[in-house]
Scaffold this active site. Sequence first.
Site, PDB file in Angstrom:
ATOM      1  N   LYS A 149       0.834  -1.207   0.000  1.00 52.79           N
ATOM      2  CA  LYS A 149       0.000   0.000   0.000  1.00 52.79           C
ATOM      3  C   LYS A 149       0.867   1.256   0.000  1.00 52.79           C
ATOM      4  O   LYS A 149       0.630   2.185  -0.786  1.00 52.79           O
ATOM      5  CB  LYS A 149      -0.932   0.005   1.215  1.00 52.79           C
ATOM      6  CG  LYS A 149      -1.887   1.200   1.245  1.00 52.79           C
ATOM      7  CD  LYS A 149      -2.846   1.106   2.416  1.00 52.79           C
ATOM      8  CE  LYS A 149      -2.141   1.423   3.724  1.00 52.79           C
ATOM      9  NZ  LYS A 149      -3.076   1.523   4.858  1.00 52.79           N
TER      10      LYS A 149
ATOM     11  N   ASP B 260      -6.627   1.329   1.071  1.00 55.17           N
ATOM     12  CA  ASP B 260      -6.724   1.444   2.531  1.00 55.17           C
ATOM     13  C   ASP B 260      -8.132   1.044   2.948  1.00 55.17           C
ATOM     14  O   ASP B 260      -8.916   0.536   2.134  1.00 55.17           O
ATOM     15  CB  ASP B 260      -6.359   2.857   2.997  1.00 55.17           C
ATOM     16  CG  ASP B 260      -7.403   3.896   2.585  1.00 55.17           C
ATOM     17  OD1 ASP B 260      -8.330   3.559   1.802  1.00 55.17           O
ATOM     18  OD2 ASP B 260      -7.302   5.042   3.055  1.00 55.17           O
TER      19      ASP B 260
END
Length: 215
Positions: A124, A142
């Site tokens: 991420k 997220d």
Amino acid sequence: MPKPLTRAEIEKIFEAFSLHDPAPKGELDYVNVFTLLVAVVLSAQATDVGVNKATKALFAIADTPEKMVALGEDAIREHIKTIGLYRNKARNVFLLSRMLIEKHASEVPDTREALEALPGVGRKTANVVLNIGFGQPTIAVDTHLFRVGNRTGIAPGKTPLAVELALLKRVPKHHLLHAHHWLILHGRYVCKARKPECYRCIIAEWCRYPAKTAG
């Protein structure tokens, strides 16, 4: 199960996002790609507002890997002690700064593989840096983006990676660069976890969420 969104509907959704906010920006403060990387590492399980408060003074004195290493882990820890998991994060920031000096000539690498090899950097984080720092059309999933992808029907998936891969496949190519920001900001401010504000949602007419809320 709700009927899947069509390609035409997904195109309409991203056209709406584009008209509403043609050039979306992330909410982390940074001064260069290195400080962007540090800010994103610090943002795990913390708010962007909280990270920005902690990094304002830090980045004023340490905006390069060399300056960060010279500052030292203890001083880094003092600067970021208001952020969750600050001890581990201070250690990671120090180590990744040293690794950038030793292995990358003090430059932040522009590939996911090299970024993920840095301490404290996962998929991420790497995707955020590639997108914001290098203009690559990546998707960083997220909790907000995971929720929006599933709730709207744009990209249902049981894991963040599944949602990411579905988005890369389903988002129109000409909207892919900004999709990450549009979806995260939408989840943060409109499509909220507990009380989604469907009454002011610009994509409500295409969204498959069955429990839409009224204003």
